[in-house]
Design a protein around this motif. Structure first.
Motif, PDB file in Angstrom:
ATOM      1  N   ALA A   1     -32.197  44.556  -3.904  1.00  0.00           N
ATOM      2  CA  ALA A   1     -32.358  43.101  -3.857  1.00  0.00           C
ATOM      3  C   ALA A   1     -33.786  42.732  -4.229  1.00  0.00           C
ATOM      4  O   ALA A   1     -34.717  43.531  -4.065  1.00  0.00           O
ATOM      5  CB  ALA A   1     -32.013  42.557  -2.471  1.00  0.00           C
TER       6      ALA A   1
ATOM      7  N   LYS B   1     -28.881  41.653  -6.247  1.00  0.00           N
ATOM      8  CA  LYS B   1     -29.036  40.310  -5.684  1.00  0.00           C
ATOM      9  C   LYS B   1     -30.462  39.827  -5.897  1.00  0.00           C
ATOM     10  O   LYS B   1     -31.411  40.572  -5.693  1.00  0.00           O
ATOM     11  CB  LYS B   1     -28.736  40.345  -4.180  1.00  0.00           C
ATOM     12  CG  LYS B   1     -28.956  39.032  -3.450  1.00  0.00           C
ATOM     13  CD  LYS B   1     -28.869  39.200  -1.931  1.00  0.00           C
ATOM     14  CE  LYS B   1     -27.460  39.502  -1.473  1.00  0.00           C
ATOM     15  NZ  LYS B   1     -27.350  39.431   0.013  1.00  0.00           N
TER      16      LYS B   1
ATOM     17  N   LEU C   1     -31.433  37.344   1.552  1.00  0.00           N
ATOM     18  CA  LEU C   1     -31.563  38.701   1.020  1.00  0.00           C
ATOM     19  C   LEU C   1     -30.752  39.708   1.821  1.00  0.00           C
ATOM     20  O   LEU C   1     -30.237  40.685   1.271  1.00  0.00           O
ATOM     21  CB  LEU C   1     -33.033  39.125   1.029  1.00  0.00           C
ATOM     22  CG  LEU C   1     -33.930  38.486  -0.025  1.00  0.00           C
ATOM     23  CD1 LEU C   1     -35.397  38.649   0.354  1.00  0.00           C
ATOM     24  CD2 LEU C   1     -33.661  39.084  -1.399  1.00  0.00           C
TER      25      LEU C   1
END
Length: 281
Positions: free
Chosen positions: A64, A93, A179
């Motif tokens: 992420a 992400k 997150l």
């Protein structure tokens, strides 16, 4: 592993601490970062958002990414290349720190257009994404630290015009949730404080935090412009003064999104002042 760009800034520094406290593995990056800037166990890596190649080794093994939109150098950031490098390193992400200006000042080259272009690149990246659009930061008043320390005085324009400035720690808290957990893919969060506060009221809040009065001197627009153009480009100064002096309804709107994500109200400016009072002593 989570990569945090802009890790020495007001949001990034707080975000790194929150992620570490939650047990996450973190790589923190900025142009001049060092091990002294991060908590124990965090990998500090120097890289430049305007140079995608410098970020490639930073992304290796990451899942992420917190992407700071580049701030004053956003127009120089090759966003698509940065995101391609992130995906190649394993990132799935991305949480983007953007700007309220995307919707409130869409025609402004300095406040809306560049931020919009960065957002569009994130949406087109193929990664799962979340966009954070804060308004003015409470930490912008660090610019008053030296005159408050030396003369217990603040000089600023538009003393009685209020904006819902947001605590950078709240931005970091929202970023940490996005997150670390699901349910935020494709979300755009507008992040503000809990109430309108004027520069005059901010000066009073600093005085309360210090335990002694802080005076307020109202600058004319012309005097403020002359002061700001010494360290900011003129188009940025002019748009900033327009926001401070004649904010739109959208810029004055108090958003529910901090509370929606965190389950608590956003922190007031007075809380930020108390937490950071040493900078003003």
């Amino acid at each position: 592993m989570i990569v945090v760009t802009g890790a020495t800034g007001n949001v990034g520094r707080s975000l790194v601490r929150k992620l570490v406290a939650a047990g996450e593995r973190v790589t923190a990056t900025s142009r001049g970062i060092s091990v002294a800037d991060v908590p124990e166990g965090v990998l500090a890596r120097r890289a430049d958002l305007t140079d995608a190649a410098s970020l490639r080794p930073v992304f290796d093994g990451a899942s992420a990414l917190f992407l700071q939109n580049g701030g004053p150098t956003a127009h120089l950031m090759p966003t698509a290349e940065v995101l391609e490098a992130a995906a190649a390193g394993g990132v799935k992400k991305v949480v983007l720190l953007s700007s309220q200006g995307v919707v409130t000042r869409p025609d402004s080259a300095s406040h809306g257009q560049v931020a919009h272009a960065v957002e569009e690149a994130v949406r087109a990246s193929g990664l799962e994404w979340t966009v954070l659009r804060p308004g003015g930061f409470a930490s912008n008043t660090y610019a008053w630290a030296e005159p408050v320390r030396t003369s217990r005085t603040v000089a600023a324009p538009f003393g009685d015009v209020g904006l819902p400035v947001v605590d950078p720690d709240d931005i970091a808290a929202v970023a940490a949730v996005a997150l670390r957990s699901g349910g935020h893919a494709g979300a755009v969060y507008e992040l503000t404080g809990p109430a309108l506060i004027t520069p005059r009221q901010q000066a009073a809040a600093l005085g309360d935090a210090l335990g002694e009065p802080v005076g307020f001197v109202e600058l004319s627009r012309e005097a403020a412009r002359a002061m700001m153009t010494a360290f900011m480009p003129e188009p940025v100064v002019d748009t900033t003064l327009s926001i401070l002096g004649a904010p739109t309804e959208a810029e004055r709107r108090i958003s529910p999104d901090v509370e929606r994500v965190l389950g608590r109200a956003p922190r007031a400016y007075a809380e930020w002042a108390l937490r950071n009072v040493e900078a003003f002593r």
